[in-house]
Write an enzyme that holds these catalytic residues in place. Structure first.
Site, PDB file in Angstrom:
ATOM      1  N   GLU A 432      -9.322   8.986  29.043  1.00 47.19           N
ATOM      2  CA  GLU A 432      -9.843   9.121  30.414  1.00 47.19           C
ATOM      3  C   GLU A 432      -9.638  10.475  31.088  1.00 47.19           C
ATOM      4  OE1 GLU A 432      -8.412   5.692  32.585  1.00 47.19           O
ATOM      5  OE2 GLU A 432     -10.009   4.443  31.803  1.00 47.19           O
TER       6      GLU A 432
HETATM    7  C1  BMA Z   1      -7.444   2.222  31.876  1.00 47.93           C
HETATM    8  C2  BMA Z   1      -6.477   2.387  30.758  1.00 47.93           C
HETATM    9  C3  BMA Z   1      -5.067   2.378  31.203  1.00 47.93           C
HETATM   10  C4  BMA Z   1      -4.831   1.394  32.288  1.00 47.93           C
HETATM   11  C5  BMA Z   1      -5.984   0.454  32.467  1.00 47.93           C
HETATM   12  C6  BMA Z   1      -5.815  -0.464  33.616  1.00 47.93           C
HETATM   13  O1  BMA Z   1      -7.487   3.352  32.657  1.00 47.93           O
HETATM   14  O2  BMA Z   1      -6.812   3.504  30.007  1.00 47.93           O
HETATM   15  O3  BMA Z   1      -4.689   3.658  31.602  1.00 47.93           O
HETATM   16  O4  BMA Z   1      -3.682   0.696  32.031  1.00 47.93           O
HETATM   17  O5  BMA Z   1      -7.161   1.157  32.657  1.00 47.93           O
HETATM   18  O6  BMA Z   1      -5.783   0.201  34.836  1.00 47.93           O
END
Ligand code: BMA
Length: 849
Positions: A432
Site C-alpha cells: 500500500e
Molecule cells: C490493509 C492491510 C493492513 C491492515 C488492513 C486493515 O491496509 O494492508 O495494513 O491491517 O488493511 O486495515
C-alpha cells in the site's frame, strides 16, 4: 562427508543491567523467555500488553557455553551461523567480537575457526534495545517518516515512529489487529558448521521452459571450495541422472547442469491437479568418493502474470501451465506476535485450513516476516500459490546508504532462499505504499505528503524509488530470473504519472477495496467496486466466546470495557461492527450472542464480496480477502482466530470458494440471476433446480432447467422475475433454494432471501442431530422443523466440521463430518466429535426480534 554441525543449545539470558542469569529457549525471544521464567504475566491476557512496554527499552544478553567434538574441532573451517537475529546484536566468541547484526531477515555468519577451543567455549550475544538504537535516527533525519500502524504512543514514544529504521518485522511495533511487542532474541536456529575441502552451498532449479511434454531446466549447483581441484557433479531427480565434470577453484563456484525431463509431472495449484514435487539431489564426487551432497524439492510448472491490454484497461491474472487461474484466498499475517511460538502443526493447520476452504492462493503480506520454510513447503504440498511481499508496509523508509545496502542483502538472500518453491508466483515490493504516498496525485493518498516540504518530499520519493523500483526488482531478476515483480500492492502500473496509483475501480493492476469497513460504505458496494484482481478487502468480527474468555473475565464482557478495547486495535472497530450490525442484523440478546452475530455479519459481507468477484470473471481474476489468521486473540478481519478456530466466515469462504459455485444477484429491475461459476477446466453440464419454500418448509414453487457452461468460466444460468415468484407469498417468510446436480449428484446449493436478515421472520427452530449410522460418531445428519439460519454446530473435541453456519430448510437434511485437530496433526480425515450441539440465529436474538 566432511561437514558437521552443532546446534547451539543450553542458553541463558538476562537484562544487561542485571546480575542473575535465567534459562532461555532458543529459538525464542526475550518476551517468551521472561514469561517462562515467571517474570512477566501472559502478554495476551487482559491489558497486560500495556505493562510490558519496558522490555524493548533496555538491552538484553544471551549466553551459552559449549564444547565441540573432535570432528568439528578438526574441521578446517568452523563457522558460526545464525539463521535469524532480532535485531541489533553484537556477538562474541570467547571474548572476541565476531559480528554485529542489524537485520532480522538476514542470515549472519562468522568464521570462528581460530577462536573455538575443544572445551568451555563461551558465546555471548548482546541485543541492543531497538528503541534506544533507532530513536536518535529521527533527530538525524530531521523529521518523522509516516508509519500509519506503528503504535508509538502505546510504546511510550509519543509520536516518534521508529519502526521504519529497523529491518525488523513491522507488525512488532503494533498494527490495526496486533499488539505492540518489540521483541529481541535469537529467532531462528544458531549453530556451528564445520567443513573441510568442499561443500555444496546451494542448489537452484531454474525452470527455463516447462510444458506437459518437456521441462528444460538449468540446475545451478553452488560449491564452496578451500582449494582448486577437479571433481564430478552428479544430479538426480525423478529417476533420471545427469553428470558434469567440475573444475573447482578456491572460493565460490557455480556448476550449471542443463537438464531435460520428458513428459514431466507438472505442479498444479489446488483444484487443477496434483501439486507434484520432484526432489533434486546434487552430489559432489572425487573419483568414487562422495564429498558432499544436497537435496532440494521443487515442482515443475510455468507461471506467468498476464497483464494484456484490453478495451477497458489490462488483465491481471496468473497463468499456470498455460491455464488462467482465478486466484482464491486470503492475506496471511504472522501466526503469532512471538513467531517462534508457531509450531509446525500450527502452520499445517493454517495451510490445511486454506486448502480445505477451497483456496488456491495466500498473500504473505509485507508487514510481517519472510515466512519460515515450513510455510512454503506446505504451500508447495497443498498447491497453494503464494503472492510474496517484501517486508515493507504502510510506511515511508529512509534511504541512506547503509539502509539501502542492508535492504539489498536482505532481498537477495530471501529470494535465493525461497526461489525453489513452486508455490511462489510473484514478489511484490510493498503493501500500500504507492497508493498511500500517491506521488503523482497532489491531493491523493493518505495525506502523508502535506507534512513535508517539497525538498523533503523529493528525497522521500527518491528513496522509495531506490528500494522499490531498483533494488528489489534487481534482486528478483538476479536471483530468480523470470519471476514476476510487482512494485506495490495495489498499483495500476508503473506509469510514472497519476495513472499509477490504484483506486477501487482501477481497470488495470490490483485493487485494495476498503470502502466497506474503513469508509463505512454499504455491503452492497462489493457488487460495484470490482477490479481486475482484488488483493485486499475485509470486514471485522470477534472471535468466539471461548477465545474471548482466554483473555477476558465475565466482568470484561462489554464492547467498551478496557479489556475488550485493548483487544480491538482498529480505533473505530467496535463502533463499526455495531453500526453495520444495526443496519443488517437483528439485536443480539447478550454479549456472547453479539460475538456470534458479529461473525455472521462478517461472513455475510465476505460472501457478498467473494461471489461478486467470482461472478465477474474473467474481468476479475482474483480475490484475496483480508485476512486469513490472527497473531493473538483479538477482534479482527481474520477468518480463523488465534487458536485456529474457524469463524463463521471461514465456512462461508469455503462455500463461496467452491470450485463450482452457484451465486445469486439481483438487478435493479427485479430480475434475480443465478450464476454458475466454475474453476474446473471441464465444461459444466447439469441440472439446476430452483425451489421456493416458506419458512415452515412448504414448497411453493419449483422449476428445473438444464445448465451448460464452459469450463473455467462464470455465466448466468437462469434468470427469474422476483415479483412473479413472490406472488401470493410474504417476502420475509420465504427462501429461494437453488441446487445444481450432475448425474444426480449435488454439486452446489445456495439460498437466496428476498429481504435483509433483520426483516426475516424467524421462529424458534428445533434442530435434530442424528449420528449417521456406522460413522462412529464422525458424521451427523441435521434436520429442522422450521427454517434455521446460520446453524452453528459445536463439538466436544477441538476441530472443525465439513460445513457449519449454514441455513437449514425443513425437509432438506444436511450431513456434516467432523475433523479433529489434535496436537501434532491438523487432520483432514473424519474423526469422532464427542458430544455435539446445534444452535441457530433465533437462539441468539433478543426477545421479540
Ligand atoms: C490493509 C492491510 C493492513 C491492515 C488492513 C486493515 O491496509 O494492508 O495494513 O491491517 O488493511 O486495515
Amino acid at each position: 562427508m566432511r561437514e558437521t554441525q552443532l546446534v547451539l543449545s543450553n542458553w541463558k539470558f538476562k537484562a544487561c543491567q542485571e546480575q542473575e542469569w535465567m534459562e532461555a529457549i532458543v529459538p525464542g525471544c526475550v518476551h517468551t523467555d521472561l514469561l517462562r521464567n515467571g517474570i512477566i504475566k501472559d502478554p495476551f491476557y487482559k491489558t497486560n500488553e500495556h505493562d510490558l512496554q519496558w522490555i524493548d527499552k533496555i538491552d538484553w544478553e544471551y549466553e551459552t557455553h559449549f564444547d565441540v567434538n573432535d570432528q568439528l574441532f578438526n574441521a578446517s573451517t568452523i563457522e558460526l551461523v545464525f539463521d535469524g537475529l532480532d535485531t541489533y546484536a553484537d556477538v562474541y566468541v570467547n571474548g572476541h567480537h565476531v559480528l554485529s547484526a542489524d537485520n532480522m531477515f538476514r542470515t549472519w555468519k562468522a568464521n570462528v575457526t581460530s577462536m573455538v577451543n575443544a572445551k568451555d567455549n563461551v558465546l555471548l550475544i548482546k541485543f541492543r534495545s531497538p528503541v534506544q538504537e533507532d530513536l536518535p535516527k529521527i533527530e538525524k533525519l530531521g523529521y518523522n517518516l509516516p508509519a500509519s500502524n506503528d503504535q508509538s504512543e502505546l510504546g511510550g514514544l509519543g509520536a516518534q515512529k521508529i519502526s521504519i529504521f529497523a529491518r525488523k518485522a513491522p507488525y512488532h511495533y503494533g498494527w490495526d489487529w496486533g499488539p505492540r511487542f518489540v521483541t529481541s532474541g535469537i529467532w531462528r536456529e544458531a549453530r556451528l558448521e564445520g567443513w573441510s575441502g568442499s561443500k555444496i552451498t546451494d542448489v537452484y532449479v531454474k525452470q527455463d521452459q516447462v510444458n506437459a511434454s518437456k521441462a528444460s531446466l538449468t540446475v545451478d549447483v553452488e560449491i564452496e571450495s578451500e582449494h582448486e581441484w577437479n571433481g564430478l557433479v552428479k544430479l538426480s531427480a525423478g529417476g533420471q541422472t545427469w553428470e558434469q565434470a567440475a573444475h573447482l577453484k578456491q572460493g565460490i563456484n557455480v556448476i550449471q547442469l542443463p537438464v531435460e525431463i520428458e513428459n514431466p509431472k507438472l505442479w498444479w495449484s489446488r483444484g487443477l491437479g496434483d501439486a507434484h514435487l520432484y526432489t533434486f539431489t546434487a552430489e559432489l564426487c572425487k573419483d568414487k568418493e562422495l564429498i558432499a551432497a544436497k537435496s532440494v524439492r521443487t515442482g515443475l510448472r510455468s507461471i506467468r502474470l498476464v497483464r494484456d491490454k484490453d478495451e477497458v484497461g489490462a488483465s491481471f491474472y496468473f497463468e499456470l501451465n498455460g491455464v488462467p487461474v482465478f486466484a482464491k484466498g486470503a492475506n496471511h499475517i504472522p501466526n503469532d506476535s512471538f513467531i517462534t511460538e508457531v509450531t509446525d502443526e500450527r502452520y499445517r493447520h493454517e495451510i490445511v485450513s486454506a486448502a480445505e476452504s477451497n483456496m488456491n492462493m495466500l498473500r504473505v503480506w509485507g508487514g510481517g516476516i519472510y515466512e519460515q520454510s515450513v510455510f512454503y513447503e506446505l504451500c508447495d504440498e497443498y498447491g497453494i500459490l503464494v503472492w510474496q511481499d517484501f517486508m515493507f508496509a504502510c510506511s515511508m523508509y529512509p534511504g541512506d546508504e547503509a539502509f539501502l545496502e542492508n535492504v539489498r542483502l536482505e532481498a537477495e538472500e530471501n529470494v535465493k532462499r525461497l526461489r525453489n518453491h513452486p508455490s511462489i508466483v510473484l514478489w511484490c515490493g510493498n503493501n500500500e505504499i504507492d497508493s498511500a504516498w500517491a506521488q503523482f496525485d497532489e491531493k491523493g493518498g493518505w495525506g502523508w505528503k502535506k507534512e513535508y516540504t517539497s525538498e523533503q518530499r523529493a528525497v522521500i520519493w527518491a528513496d522509495y524509488e531506490a528500494v522499490f523500483h531498483d533494488i528489489l526488482p534487481d534482486a528478483v531478476e538476479a536471483f530468480a530470473p523470470g519471476t514476476q515483480y510487482w512494485p506495490s500492492s495495489p498499483l495500476i502500473s508503473l506509469s510514472g504519472d497519476i495513472n499509477q496509483h490504484a483506486h477501487p475501480l482501477s481497470a488495470e493492476g490490483d485493487v485494495h477495496y476498503w470502502g466497506v469497513w474503513h469508509a463505512v460504505e454499504p455491503f452492497e458496494n462489493y457488487n460495484l467496486k470490482i477490479g481486475r484482481f482484488m488483493s485486499e478487502y475485509g470486514f471485522q468480527s470477534f472471535p468466539e466466546y471461548d477465545t474471548v474468555m482466554k483473555f477476558a473475565t465475565e466482568q470484561d464482557l462489554a464492547l467498551d470495557s478496557k479489556v475488550m478495547r485493548a483487544h480491538q486495535k482498529n480505533g473505530d472497530g467496535n463502533r463499526l461492527i455495531k453500526e453495520y450490525m444495526d443496519i443488517y442484523m437483528s439485536e443480539p440478546k447478550d454479549f456472547p450472542a453479539f460475538l456470534y452475530m458479529s461473525q455472521v455479519l462478517q461472513a455475510e459481507a465476505m460472501k457478498m464480496a467473494i461471489e461478486a468477484h467470482r461472478r465477474s470473471m474473467p474481468y476479475c481474476m482474483g480475490t484475496l480477502y483480508w485476512q486469513m489468521n490472527d497473531c493473538w486473540p483479538v477482534a479482527s478481519w481474520a477468518g480463523m482466530d488465534y487458536y485456529g478456530k474457524w469463524k463463521a466466515m471461514q465456512y462461508y469462504a469455503k462455500r463461496s470458494f467452491a470450485d463450482t459455485m452457484l451465486s445469486f444477484d439481483k438487478t435493479d429491475d427485479g430480475v434475480i440471476n443465478i450464476h454458475a461459476v466454475t474453476d474446473l477446466l471441464e465444461s459444466l453440464k447439469g441440472e439446476l433446480r430452483l425451489s421456493l419454500y416458506d419458512f415452515t418448509g412448504v414448497l411453493i414453487k419449483q422449476e428445473t432447467t438444464q445448465v451448460s457452461t464452459a469450463g473455467n468460466s462464470a455465466a448466468i444460468v437462469s434468470s427469474i422475475n422476483e415479483l412473479e415468484w413472490l406472488t401470493g407469498c410474504e417476502a420475509n417468510r420465504v427462501v429461494l433454494y437453488a441446487e445444481l446436480t450432475q448425474g444426480g449428484k449435488l454439486i452446489d446449493s445456495k439460498e437466496h432471501y428476498f429481504v435483509k436478515a433483520k426483516e426475516q421472520k424467524l421462529t424458534s427452530a428445533v434442530i435434530r442431530i442424528s449420528e449417521v449410522e456406522g460413522s462412529n460418531g464422525t458424521s451427523f445428519a441435521l434436520e429442522t422443523d422450521v427454517l434455521a439460519k446460520q446453524v452453528w454446530i459445536t463439538a466436544e473435541h477441538e476441530g472443525m466440521f465439513t460445513d457449519n453456519f449454514f441455513d437449514l430448510i425443513p425437509g432438506v437434511a444436511k450431513i456434516v463430518e467432523f475433523r479433529l485437530r489434535e496436537s501434532g496433526e491438523a487432520a483432514s480425515k473424519p474423526a469422532a466429535a464427542g458430544k455435539v450441539q446445534a444452535r441457530s440465529m433465533i437462539d441468539f436474538l433478543a426477545e421479540g426480534k
